[in-house]
Design a protein around this motif. Sequence first.
Motif, mmCIF file in Angstrom:
data_model
loop_
_atom_site.group_PDB
_atom_site.id
_atom_site.type_symbol
_atom_site.label_atom_id
_atom_site.label_comp_id
_atom_site.label_asym_id
_atom_site.label_seq_id
_atom_site.Cartn_x
_atom_site.Cartn_y
_atom_site.Cartn_z
ATOM 1 N N GLY A 89 -1.843 -8.683 13.795
ATOM 2 C CA GLY A 89 -2.033 -7.516 12.931
ATOM 3 C C GLY A 89 -1.156 -6.354 13.335
ATOM 4 O O GLY A 89 -0.622 -5.630 12.482
ATOM 5 N N SER A 114 1.642 -4.517 11.047
ATOM 6 C CA SER A 114 1.601 -3.067 10.835
ATOM 7 C C SER A 114 2.933 -2.424 11.192
ATOM 8 O O SER A 114 3.387 -1.487 10.524
ATOM 9 C CB SER A 114 0.479 -2.429 11.677
ATOM 10 N N ALA A 154 -1.978 -7.292 7.357
ATOM 11 C CA ALA A 154 -2.481 -6.678 8.595
ATOM 12 C C ALA A 154 -3.968 -6.345 8.451
ATOM 13 O O ALA A 154 -4.770 -6.620 9.352
ATOM 14 C CB ALA A 154 -1.685 -5.422 8.923
ATOM 15 N N THR A 184 -6.042 -9.542 8.542
ATOM 16 C CA THR A 184 -6.090 -10.074 9.904
ATOM 17 C C THR A 184 -7.058 -9.295 10.775
ATOM 18 O O THR A 184 -7.882 -9.868 11.502
ATOM 19 C CB THR A 184 -4.679 -10.030 10.535
ATOM 20 N N PHE A 185 -6.975 -7.961 10.705
ATOM 21 C CA PHE A 185 -7.874 -7.121 11.490
ATOM 22 C C PHE A 185 -9.331 -7.284 11.047
ATOM 23 O O PHE A 185 -10.252 -7.291 11.863
ATOM 24 C CB PHE A 185 -7.457 -5.653 11.378
ATOM 25 N N THR A 198 -8.139 -1.566 12.449
ATOM 26 C CA THR A 198 -7.543 -1.641 11.115
ATOM 27 C C THR A 198 -7.006 -0.296 10.667
ATOM 28 O O THR A 198 -5.831 -0.175 10.292
ATOM 29 C CB THR A 198 -8.577 -2.141 10.094
ATOM 30 N N THR A 202 -3.309 1.288 12.598
ATOM 31 C CA THR A 202 -2.283 1.214 11.553
ATOM 32 C C THR A 202 -1.726 2.599 11.243
ATOM 33 O O THR A 202 -0.503 2.785 11.131
ATOM 34 C CB THR A 202 -2.869 0.587 10.279
#
Length: 323
Positions: free
Chosen positions: A26, A30, A85, A88-89, A144, A148
Amino acid sequence: MANTDKQVRNLLKNYALNEKTSFIKGFVLSLLNTILQLLSPLIIGYIINNLLKKGITSDDFANIIKYLILYFLVNMIASFFLNRAFITFQIASNDIAYQMQNDVYNKVNSFPIAYFDNLPAGKISSRITNDTNKVKMLFKLIITDITTSMILAVGLGITIFITNPIAGLMLIPLAPIIYIIYKSYTSYTRKYTGEIRKNTSEINAQINEYIQNMEVIQVFNKEDYIKDKFDETNNHIFSLSSELAKIRSYSGYRAMDIVSYLASLIILVYFGLGQITDYYSVSIGSLYVIFEYTSRLFNEIRFIIMRVGEVNESMASASHIFE
């Protein structure tokens, strides 16, 4: 015994390490999203400086279309990386919550009967369900959202200093103001979210206890007394939530809006001084690029501050689970 913040962080870290592969994936996604988002304003800046002019020829127009298509593709690919991303997170956060709920439930099963005499069933069920969901939100917020945004904010800050170092230096005095907003906002939210979480756990315990003993309550005509107790806790939660909403509105959004307006004024002064003094070169395209970078930067900072405030609530829930 209650856990300290350091102990809670260490325990959360142990859970997070089980999902380190997903977190690394992730993070890379990002980073790719950030690189592409930094490139997109430069494309528009190039179009403004080099292709938009009087007497545009058909070749110039064709070039503009090509660069606009490139701009569209860059942003589409950036959105794809950002979406992947997030997914995935989120999967990693759900896996951690799943592991934690299993661990909490297994721990509760191992307790002696005497333990349940001292702690209402409502509080136990609140920790297994509500608190673990809050911890899932904690990982979502930290990994997340905050991570990010921090990657993008750092990238934007570095790019501003590389492309317009004087503008970057002129924006530095805003840093202490942002820090003051951050500290005041997080300290107040920590206070109120802790109280809200404690009272929410209390009201869950009350509901569970009242339902289990409803026959006894009705036999002794205690309905009004029980309702008054429930209303007292419920009204207190409402009052705390209202105060928290005010803090989020004024300290989080409005205060950062004012700082963002100041940043816009600084950029306009930077542009004006360059035009008047010829000390450094400025153009309409560069003005667009620096405005775009600055606007995005302060949007990300505002987002991070708001999310950090919400982290406090999840940290209190994590402490209850580990307790």
